[in-house]
Design a protein around this motif. Structure first.
Motif, short mmCIF file in Angstrom:
data_model
loop_
_atom_site.label_atom_id
_atom_site.label_comp_id
_atom_site.label_asym_id
_atom_site.label_seq_id
_atom_site.Cartn_x
_atom_site.Cartn_y
_atom_site.Cartn_z
N SER F 51 39.85 50.17 35.05
CA SER F 51 39.57 49.28 33.93
C SER F 51 39.63 47.81 34.33
N ILE F 52 40.46 47.51 35.32
CA ILE F 52 40.56 46.11 35.75
C ILE F 52 39.19 45.62 36.24
N GLY F 53 38.52 46.52 36.96
CA GLY F 53 37.31 46.07 37.65
C GLY F 53 36.09 45.95 36.77
N VAL F 54 36.24 46.37 35.53
CA VAL F 54 35.05 46.39 34.67
C VAL F 54 34.66 44.98 34.26
N LYS F 55 33.35 44.73 34.26
CA LYS F 55 32.86 43.47 33.72
C LYS F 55 31.91 43.79 32.59
N LEU F 80 29.94 44.74 39.71
CA LEU F 80 31.32 45.06 39.33
C LEU F 80 32.27 44.69 40.45
#
Lengths: 171, 81, 98, 497, 503, 133
Positions: F51-55, F80
Motif C-alpha cells: 500500500s505504501i507504494g501505490v500512487k 509506481l
C-alpha cells in the motif's frame, strides 16, 4: 501419504504432458524477468511446482530418482554460490561486492549491458537455489521420511510404497 | 485503482482470514488460507504490484498450501479450535 | 485467557490505528516514500542497467545484497528442514535407493 | 584487499556454509576442521576491521557501488567492529566446541548442523555490520531461522520449545519490519544514517512514535526482555550444548546492539528520553527482568535451566544500561555486552562439558566435580565471578559503570535492584560451586581415611579449549577494560549524553 | 626499584599467584618459595618506603588508569598507610613460611593419604589463594579512591572463602559461605556509600569526601560505610560470623583473618574520621559505647571457651573493639593509640593463633581441658604462647602496651577536659583490660602448666614443631617487642598525618 | 470524512488483518492454527508495504514502457514506487521459509506427543516431568 495415488493414469498422463510446458514457462519467467514480471524467484518456484507435480502424481520414489535430497541441497548451495560468486568476482575484479559493472571487461560489453547480464546471472542462481530448496523442503515435509524415530542415521526409504516402486520404474 | 473494487476484495480477504482461523478442520482451513492468498494476489495486482502478486500466487497459493497439506497429512487434521 | 488476549490484541490494533492517523493518504503520489528515494530508481534504472522491469533492477542490482540474503534465507530453511527431518550424512544410502 | 573485508567477512562464512554440504557429503569428518578454519579466518578479518576502525575511524562500504540511500551501505564504527569481533570470537569458540558436542548429541547430522552454524554466524554478523534497516531484517531472519533449526535439533522437548520460539521470534521480526515500514512511509528512506538525518523534523508525528515503539517491541521480543521472555529458557535449555553455548551469548546481545542503534543512532537520544519517554518503561522492565530472572534462577534445580534464567537477568543489565541514557550507563551496557558474550559462552560451554561427562546437569549430581573436571570447573568459577561482578573480571567493571549510570540518572531504586541481584547471583551460583567443590565436607577434622577414589576425567580437548579460552577472555577483557573504554566505547557515545 | 612502589606491592603478589600454579609441575613444592620471595621483596620495598618517609620524605602518590578515563586507581602511601602495609606484609611473609608444614598437615587430615601429585596440587592451590590476601590488603591500605578500596575489599573474601572451604575445620563449607555472604552484604553497603559520595561531590577520591562535610548526605554516607565496617569488625550486632569463621579456618591464615577484620578500622579512619570529623562526631559516642559493649562481651565470651581456637577467635572480637574505641574517641592520642593497637593486635593474634595451630598440629587436640603441662615438652611453643598472651593482654614489652597506654591516656584527658562520657568510657575500657589479662593468663596456665595427661606425656610426636613453624613467629614476636620498646618509629609516622587533624 | 476514510481505509484493513493473525497466534491452542495466524500476520504486513507504494491516478506498473532501447525521458511520477515491491518479494520468501521450518518442527512435535494441541502437549510434559522426577 501424499504418495498414495500411483495408479491414477489420468493424473499421471496429464502431468507428463504438463511438466515440460511448466518447465519451459518457468525458464521463460526467469529469463524474461528483465522485461516482465518475474525473475529468478518466481521461476524457481514454478520449477519446483513441476517437480512437486512429479512428486504428487508418481509418488516419492520417481521424484527422488529425478533429484534426491542430497542433490537438492547441493544444487541449492550451487545456486546461492552462483549469486555469491558473481558478487565475489566483481569484488576481485576491483569493484565493490556485487558491483556488476566490473563484469563489463570480462564480457566485452558496455557497463549497463554488463549490469543487465549480471542481473540475469544472479537470477539464474536464485532460480536454481529456490527450485531446489523448495523441492527439498517439500520432500522433507510432505515426503516419507526414513527417520521416524529420530535415529542417528537414515534408513532407506521404506514403507508401503516400496511395493509400488516397480511399476513406477518403468516410467 | 478503483477504490470500490479494492474495498470489496479487502472484505473478502478479511472473511477468508476469519474463516481460516475458525474452521475446525485443518485441511479446510489451509485451503481457505490458499484462497486468502489468492485474494491477496488479486488485491496486489489491482494495486499495481504485479511482481509481488506473481510471487504470492506462486508461493503462497501453491508451495505454502502444499507444505501445509503435506504436514497435515503427516500429523492430524483435527483441531479443537 | 482468550479474553485477555483479545483485549490485548484490540489494544495493539488501536495503537497501530493511532499510528496510521498521521500517515500520508493512501496512494498520495507526493508522499515521502514516493518522492525521496524511489524516483531515482525509476528514472535511472533503464539507463544504468538496461532492465525495463524496475523491480528486477532494484531487486538484483541496487538492492542485490538483500536478494542475496533472501536466497540465503531459503537455503537456510532448506538446511534447517533437512537437519530436523532427516539424518543427513546417510547420503550414500539414499543414493543406493534411487 | 583489506578495504574489501567488510564484504568478505559476510560472504566467506556464507560461501563456507554453502560448501559445507558437498564437503560433508564426501566425508562427514571434514566438516569440523573446515568449520574451525573458516571461523578462525573470520575472526582474523574481524580483528583487522576493528583495528582499521580504531586507527582510521568509521568505514563506509557501498554494496554494488551504489551510493546510499539508493544502495545498501555498510557503515562500520567502533560498535559494529566490536560486535564483529565478539561474534566471530564466540563463533570460533563454538566451532571448536561443536566437534565433540555435535558428535555426542546429534551424531550423523553434523554436516547440516555445521552448515547451519555458519549461516547463523553469517546472519548475526550481517545484522551488526549493515547500515540499512531492511537489510537488518533479512539477516535477522537468517540468524533466526538457523537458530530455530539448530535449537530444534536438540533434546526431546526441543521442537516444542522451538515452536514457541518461532512464534515469538516471528512476531518480533514482523513488528520490526512493520516499524521499518512506518519509517519508510514517512521518510522514504531505509538507510540508518540517512534516516537519522531526516527524522528530527518528524519527531512529533504519530507515525514515527508508533514506528519507534514497534521496532523496540520487536527487538525486546528477540532479546527476551522481561515481560516477553517466556520463550527463552526452554529453548536454550533444550538446544545442543554447542548451540546454546553460542546462541545464549550472541542472540540477546545482538538484539541489545540493535536496541542501541535504534534508540541512539536512528533517533536522537533526546527523542526517547523527552519526546517519547520509552526509556523509562524500558528501564523498569529491565529492573524487573534482572530481579525476576535471578529469582527464577534460584528456584531451578538444574544448572543449565538456571543459566537460561540468568540470561534473562543479564538482558536486564544490558537494557538497564541502555535505557539510562547517559554516558556511564551506555558504557556499562556495552561493557556488559562484551563481558556477557564471554561469560555466557564460558559457563554455558562449561555446563555443556559437564553434561558431556555426567549425562545431565541437575545440581545435586554435580558432586566432586571439582576433582573430576578441575579445569572446566576453574573456568566455570571465573565465569561465575564475572557474573557476580567480582573484581578482576570484566563483570565487575560493567556493573560498576551501570551503577554510575544509575547515579547519574539519580535512580537509587535501580542501584538497590542491582545490588540485590548481585546478592541473588551469589546465592545461586555459590550453591553450584559448593556442591561441585566441597560435596560432603567432612565434619571431623581428625578424619583419617581418604575420600572415595575419584579419578579425573576432564572433558575432551575440543570442549575444554573453548571453555578455557572464554575464561581467559573474561580476565583479559577485565584487565583491558581501560583500553576498551578509551578505544572502543568513548568514540561511540552518542552526542547529547 | 622504588618507582611505582605502591603498585608493585599490590601487583607482585597478584602476579606470583599464577606463577605458583603454573610452575607447580616443574618445581613441585618449591613453588611456595615464589610466594615467599615475592612477599619478601615487597616487604623490603615497603620498609624502604617507610624509612624514606621517616627521614622526612613526602608521601607517595601514584595514579594508574584503571577502567576508562573516568576511573583511575589512585594510590597514596603516607604516614598511616605505609607502616600498616609494612606490618601486614611482614605478617603475610611470616605466615607463608609458617604455613609450609601446617598446610601439609591439613591436606593429610582432610584428604587422607593422597598421592604426591594431588598433595602438590592442594599445596600450591593454597599458596596461590594465599597470595590474594597481600594483594587485597595492600590495595585497601594504599587506594585513595573509593572504587579502589571497594575493588580490593571485594577481592579479600574470595581467598578466604576458598581457603576456608578447602582447608578449614568442622563444617567448613557452610562457615565459608557465611563469611562470604557477610562480606557481600558489607560490600553492597560500601558501594552505596561510595555512590552517595560520588553523587554529592562528583568524585570518588577520598580527598573529596571532605567536601561534603555538613551536608545531610554526609550522614547517610557515614551510616552506609559504618554498616560495612561494623560487619567486617564484628562489632556487637554483627558479631555472629566471627567466632564461627575465626574458629574453623586453618590457623595459617588466622593472622590474616584478624587483619581482614581489623583493617576496617583503618578504612574508618581514612574515610570517615579524617575527612569528616564534624559529621562523624554524631556517631562517635554511640560507637564508643558499642565498642565498650563488644569489648566486654568478647572478653566474657572468651572466658567461657574451652576450645583453643575458639578461645583465640572470641578474643579477637574483644580486641578489635579496642582499636575502634581509640579511633572513635576523636582525640589525636586516641586515634594514634588505636591504630597502633591495631598493629599490636594483629601481630599478637598471629602469634597466639599460630601457636594454637602448632598445638593442634602436634597434639591433635583442640579442647584446652585435655591439655596441660605442655611446658616441659614444648618449651619454645610455650614461650611463643606467652609472648602472644602478653601481647593480647597489653603487657609491657609488647607493642600493645604503649598502644593501650597512649589510647587510654588520650581518652582520659579528653574526658577530663570535656565530655563526661569519654571519662566513663576510658575508665570502663581500662577495667575491661583486666578481663583480657585474666583470660590470657588462664589460658597459659591451663595449657602449659599443671598436670600433663597420660596420653600426651607418652606421645613422642608432642614436641616443639619444626623451626620453619616457630622461627617466623619468633620473628613476628621480635618485631612486636621491638615496637613495644621503641614505639616512636611508628608513632612519628602516624603523627605526620594525624597530627594535622583539628582535634 | 469520506475522503479521510478513503485515504486511510487500506491501512485500517491491514491493521484488522494483522490483529486477526496475532489473535490466532496467541489465543489458538492448535499449533497449525498458530501457523495459519502467522501467515496472515505476515501477509498483512506485506499488504501494508504494498500500500505504501501505490500512487493514485493514472500510473504504470514499474516496468518501463517501450522496453529495451527507450530513450524518451522517464518521469518518476508515471510509475509506481518499485521499492516496496522489492522489499516485499524478500518478505514473502522469508515468510515461506519460516513456514517451512515451523512445519518441520511441527512434524517433530507430532512425532513426540501425538497431538498438536498446546494444552495437551503441556499436560503430557507435566506428566512426564512428574514421573521422571
Amino acid at each position: 501419504m501424499l504418495t498414495r495415488v500411483y495408479d491414477n493414469l489420468i493424473v499421471q498422463t496429464v502431468c507428463r504432458v504438463m511438466i515440460p510446458f511448466i518447465q519451459i514457462y518457468a525458464l521463460y519467467v526467469i529469463a524474461h524477468g528483465h522485461y516482465s514480471p518475474g525473475g529468478g524467484f518466481q521461476g524457481g518456484v514454478i520449477l519446483t511446482a513441476a517437480l512437486a507435480l512429479i512428486f504428487l502424481a508418481y509418488g516419492q520414489g520417481p521424484a527422488i530418482r529425478r533429484m534426491n535430497r542430497i542433490q537438492a541441497v547441493i544444487f541449492c548451495s550451487i545456486g546461492v554460490a552462483i549469486y555469491v560468486g558473481i558478487g565475489l568476482y566483481c569484488l576481485l575484479a576491483g569493484g565493490n561486492f556485487l558491483d556488476y559493472s566490473q563484469l563489463a571487461p570480462l564480457l566485452h560489453v558496455s557497463v549497463p549491458r554488463a549490469r543487465s547480464l549480471g542481473i540475469l546471472g544472479v537470477e539464474i542462481g536464485v532460480g536454481l537455489a529456490v527450485m531446489t530448496a523448495m523441492y527439498s523442503i517439500i520432500l522433507d515435509i510432505a515426503g516419507q521420511s526414513g527417520n521416524e524415530t529420530q535415529s542417528t542415521d537414515t534408513e532407506p526409504e521404506t514403507g508401503p510404497q516400496t511395493a509400488n516402486r516397480k511399476p513406477d520404474s518403468s516410467q | 485503482m478503483i477504490w470500490q473494487l479494492d474495498f470489496l476484495i479487502l472484505i473478502f480477504v478479511i472473511i477468508c482470514a476469519v474463516a481460516a482461523i475458525n474452521i475446525r478442520d485443518l485441511l479446510s482451513a489451509v485451503i481457505i488460507l490458499g484462497a486468502f492468498s489468492f485474494f491477496m494476489c488479486l488485491l496486489w495486482t489491482e494495486m499495481g504490484a504485479i511482481d509481488v502478486a506473481f510471487t504470492e500466487a506462486s508461493v503462497a497459493t501453491a508451495i505454502s498450501t502444499l507444505l501445509f497439506v503435506g504436514a497435515i497429512y503427516k500429523t492430524t487434521r483435527r483441531s479443537k479450535d | 485467557m482468550k479474553t485477555v488476549i483479545l483485549i490485548f490484541v484490540i489494544l495493539a490494533g488501536g495503537l497501530l490505528l493511532y499510528g496510521t492517523m498521521d500517515m500520508p493518504a493512501w496512494g498520495d503520489p507526493n508522499s515521502p516514500a514516493n518522492t525521496y528515494v524511489s524516483p531515482r530508481y525509476i528514472e535511472e534504472a533503464m539507463e544504468a542497467t538496461e532492465t525495463p522491469n524496475i523491480v528486477t533492477a532494484v531487486l538484483a542490482d541496487y538492492r542485490g545484497y538483500d536478494t542475496m540474503g533472501e536466497t540465503t534465507v531459503i537455503f537456510t530453511a532448506a538446511i534447517a528442514c533437512a537437519l530436523l527431518l532427516r539424518g543427513i550424512g546417510s547420503a550414500r544410502k539414499e543414493e543406493d535407493e534411487s | 584487499m583489506a578495504q574489501q573485508f567488510p564484504a568478505l567477512i559476510i560472504t566467506i562464512p556464507l560461501l563456507a556454509a554453502l560448501f559445507t554440504v558437498p564437503l560433508g557429503t564426501l566425508n562427514r569428518r571434514f566438516c569440523y576442521p573446515w568449520l574451525m578454519f573458516i571461523m578462525a579466518a573470520v575472526l582474523s578479518m574481524a580483528i583487522v576491521i576493528c583495528g582499521r576502525v580504531i586507527t582510521f575511524g568509521p568505514i563506509s562500504y557501498h554494496m554494488g557501488g551504489w551510493q546510499p540511500p539508493w544502495g545498501i551501505e555498510y557503515r562500520i564504527d567502533q560498535l559494529n567492529a566490536l560486535m564483529l569481533v565478539l561474534i566471530s570470537g564466540a563463533g570460533l569458540l563454538g566451532a571448536i566446541y561443536s566437534g565433540p558436542s555435535f558428535k555426542k548429541e546429534i551424531d550423523g547430522r553434523q554436516t547440516l548442523a555445521s552448515s547451519l552454524y555458519l549461516l547463523m554466524i553469517t546472519g548475526l554478523m550481517g545484522i551488526v555490520i549493515t547500515g540499512d534497516l531492511f537489510n537488518i531484517f533479512v539477516f535477522l531472519e537468517i540468524a533466526s531461522l538457523s537458530g530455530y533449526g539448530l535449537i530444534a535439533s536438540g533434546g526431546n522437548d526441543a521442537p516444542f520449545a522451538t515452536f514457541r520460539y518461532i512464534i515469538m521470534g516471528t512476531i518480533g521480526a514482523s513488528c520490526y519490519l512493520l516499524g521499518v515500514g512506518y519509517l519508510y512511509i514517512s521518510t522514504g528512506s531505509l538507510n540508518l544514517m540517512d534516516l537519522h538525518r531526516l527524522l528530527p523534523e518528524l519527531y512529533h508525528s504519530r507515525v514515527i512514535l508508533t514506528a519507534g515503539a514497534l521496532m523496540l517491541v520487536g527487538i525486546a521480543l528477540k532479546m527476551a526482555l522481561f515481560p516477553l521472555h517466556a520463550w527463552l529458557p526452554e529453548a536454550y535449555y533444550e538446544a545442543p550444548s554447542a548451540v546454546s553455548g553460542v546462541a545464549a551469548p550472541l542472540y540477546t546481545k545482538v538484539a541489545g546492539y540493535l536496541m542501541i542503534r535504534i534508540l541512539y543512532n536512528l533517533f536522537d537520544p533526546g527523542f526517547f528520553t523527552e519526546v517519547f519517554p520509552i526509556t523509562t518503561i524500558l528501564s523498569w522492565a529491565a529492573v524487573f527482568a534482572l530481579l525476576i530472572g535471578s529469582i527464577y534462577a534460584i528456584a531451578q534445580t538444574d544448572l543449565k535451566k538456571m543459566l537460561c534464567y540468568s540470561v534473562i537477568a543479564q538482558v536486564g543489565y544490558i537494557v538497564l544500561g541502555i535505557a539510562l541514557a547517559n554516558r556511564a550507563g551506555f558504557s556499562g551496557a556495552i561493557l556488559t555486552i562484551i563481558n556477557e558474550v564471554f561469560t555466557k559462552a564460558c559457563i554455558f560451554m562449561a555446563t555443556g562439558a559437564i553434561i558431556y561427562r555426567i549425562g545431565d546437569s541437575r545440581i545435586e549430581h554435580l558432586g566432586h566435580l571439582f576433582r573430576r573436571m578441575p579445569i572446566t570447573m576453574l573456568a566455570f568459577i571465573v565465569g561465575v565471578f564475572s557474573m557476580i561482578g567480582i573484581p578482576p573480571t570484566c563483570g565487575f567493571f560493567s556493573k560498576l559503570y551501570l551503577i554510575f549510570g544509575c547515579v547519574e540518572a539519580g535512580q537509587w531504586v535501580f542501584i538497590a535492584a542491582l545490588l540485590l541481584s548481585t546478592i541473588l547471583n551469589v546465592v545461586y551460583f555459590f550453591r553450584v560451586i559448593k556442591v561441585a567443590c566441597f560435596e560432603d565436607p567432612q565434619p571431623d577434622y581428625e578424619r583419617k581415611e581418604p575420600y572415595p577414589e575419584i579419578t579425573m576425567e576432564e572433558a575432551p580437548i575440543g570442549l575444554l579449549l573453548p571453555v578455557v579460552s572464554a575464561a581467559a577472555m573474561i580476565l583479559i577483557t577485565g584487565l583491558g577494560s581501560h583500553w576498551i573504554m578509551v578505544n572502543l566505547i568513548t568514540p561511540i557515545i552518542p552526542a547529547g549524553f | 626499584m622504588l618507582e611505582h612502589l605502591l603498585l608493585q606491592t599490590i601487583l607482585i603478589p597478584a602476579l606470583c599467584a599464577p606463577a605458583v600454579i603454573i610452575l607447580r609441575r616443574a618445581i613441585g613444592k618449591k613453588a611456595a618459595w615464589i610466594a615467599r620471595l615475592g612477599l619478601l621483596y615487597s616487604t623490603v620495598l615497603l620498609l624502604m618506603g617507610c624509612l624514606k618517609l621517616a627521614m622526612g620524605g613526602a608521601a607517595l602518590t601514584e595514579s594508574h588508569a584503571f577502567a576508562g578515563p573516568a576511573i583511575t586507581l589512585d594510590l597514596l602511601g603516607d604516614g598511616i598507610s605505609l607502616p600498616i602495609a609494612l606490618i601486614i606484609n611482614f605478617l603475610c611473609l611470616a605466615l607463608s613460611i609458617y604455613a609450609d608444614h601446617y598446610i601439609d598437615h591439613r591436606i593429610e587430615a582432610i584428604y587422607g593419604e593422597v598421592d604426591e601429585r594431588t598433595a602438590i596440587n592442594h599445596y600450591t592451590r593454597f599458596y596461590a589463594l594465599f597470595l590474594l590476601f597481600p594483594t587485597g590488603f595492600m590495595g585497601v591500605c594504599f587506594a585513595s579512591n573509593l572504587i579502589g578500596i571497594y575493588f580490593f575489599l571485594e577481592i579479600l573474601p574470595l581467598p578466604l572463602y576458598f581457603i576456608m572451604a578447602m582447608f578449614g575445620y568442622v563444617d567448613r563449607v557452610r562457615v565459608a559461605m557465611i563469611c562470604l555472604m557477610w562480606a557481600v552484604f558489607g560490600a553492597g553497603f560500601f558501594l552505596v556509600g561510595s555512590v552517595i559520595v560520588y553523587y554529592t561531590t562528583g568524585s570518588f577520591a577520598v580527598s573529596s569526601i571532605a567536601a561534603m562535610a555538613g551536608t545531610p548526605a554526609a550522614r547517610w554516607a557515614i551510616a552506609m560505610f559504618l554498616i560495612t565496617i561494623m560487619a567486617k569488625m564484628a562489632v556487637v550486632p554483627f558479631q555472629v560470623w566471627m567466632p564461627w569463621v575465626h574458629a574453623e579456618h586453618p590457623t595459617c591464615i588466622a593472622g590474616l583473618l584478624a587483619v581482614y577484620a581489623n583493617v576496617a578500622v583503618y578504612v574508618m579512619l581514612r574515610l570517615l574520621v579524617i575527612p569528616l570529623p564534624g559529621d562523624f562526631q554524631f556517631f562517635a559516642t554511640p560507637l564508643m559505647v558499642l565498642a565498650l559493649i563488644t569489648m566486654v562481651y568478647g572478653a566474657l565470651l572468651t572466658l567461657g571457651q574451652t576450645d583453643i581456637k575458639r578461645f583465640a577467635a572470641c578474643s579477637t572480637i574483644s580486641q578489635l573493639a579496642y582499636s575502634m574505641l581509640g579511633v572513635c574517641s576523636m582525640t589525636q592520642a586516641g586515634i594514634e593509640g588505636g591504630m597502633f593497637f591495631f598493629l599490636g593486635h594483629i601481630m599478637g593474634k598471629t602469634i597466639i593463633f599460630s601457636t594454637a595451630g602448632i598445638i593442634v598440629y602436634t597434639t591433635g587436640i583442640r579442647d584446652m581441658r585435655q591439655l596441660g603441662g605442655l611446658a616441659r615438652k614444648m618449651p619454645l611453643t610455650t614461650a611463643l604462647w606467652i609472648i602472644g598472651a602478653l601481647g593480647l593482654a597489653g603487657f609491657p614489652p609488647m607493642s600493645s602496651f604503649p598502644a593501650e597506654w597512649i589510647m587510654f591516656t588520650g581518652i582520659f584527658k579528653a574526658g577530663l577536659t570535656g565530655s563526661i562520657t569519654k571519662l566513663i568510657v576510658a575508665i570502663a575500657g581500662a577495667a575491661a583490660i583486666t578481663l583480657s589479662v585474666v583470660y590470657c593468663f588462664r589460658s597459659v596456665k591451663i595449657i602449659f602448666f599443671g598436670p600433663i595427661s597420660e596420653r600426651l606425656a607418652t606421645d613422642n610426636h608432642v614436641k616443639d614443631p619444626p623451626l620453619s613453624m616457630s622461627l617466623p613467629l619468633f620473628g613476628v614476636a621480635a618485631v612486636a617487642i621491638g615496637f613495644g620498646l621503641y614505639p616512636r618509629f611508628i608513632l612519628d609516622l602516624f603523627h605526620q598525618v594525624i597530627g594535622g587533624l583539628p582535634f | 470524512m469520506l475522503e479521510f476514510i478513503i485515504s486511510k481505509y487500506n491501512f485500517w484493513f491491514y491493521v484488522i488483518l494483522m490483529m486477526i493473525g496475532l489473535y490466532a497466534m496467541l489465543a489458538k491452542r492448535n499449533l497449525v492454527k498458530k501457523l495459519i495466524g502467522m501467515n496472515i500476520f505476515q501477509t498483512a504486513i506485506i499488504l501494508f508495504y504494498v500500500s505504501i507504494g501505490v500512487k493514485a491516478g493514472k500510473v504504470h506498473v514499474p516496468i518501463i514502457i517501450g522496453g529495451h532501447g527507450t530513450h524518451h525521458a522517464i518521469k518518476a511520477a508515471d510509475y509506481l514506487n518499485p521499492l516496496p515491491h522489492v522489499l516485499m518479494l524478500t518478505a514473502i520468501v522469508v515468510s515461506i521459509a519460516t513456514t517451512g521450518v515451523a512445519l518441520a518442527v511441527l512434524i517433530l512435535i507430532y512425532r513426540r506427543y501425538k497431538t498438536l494441541n498446546e494444552d495437551e502437549i503441556l499436560a503430557i510434559r507435566q506428566a512426564g516431568r512428574e514421573t521422571g522426577a
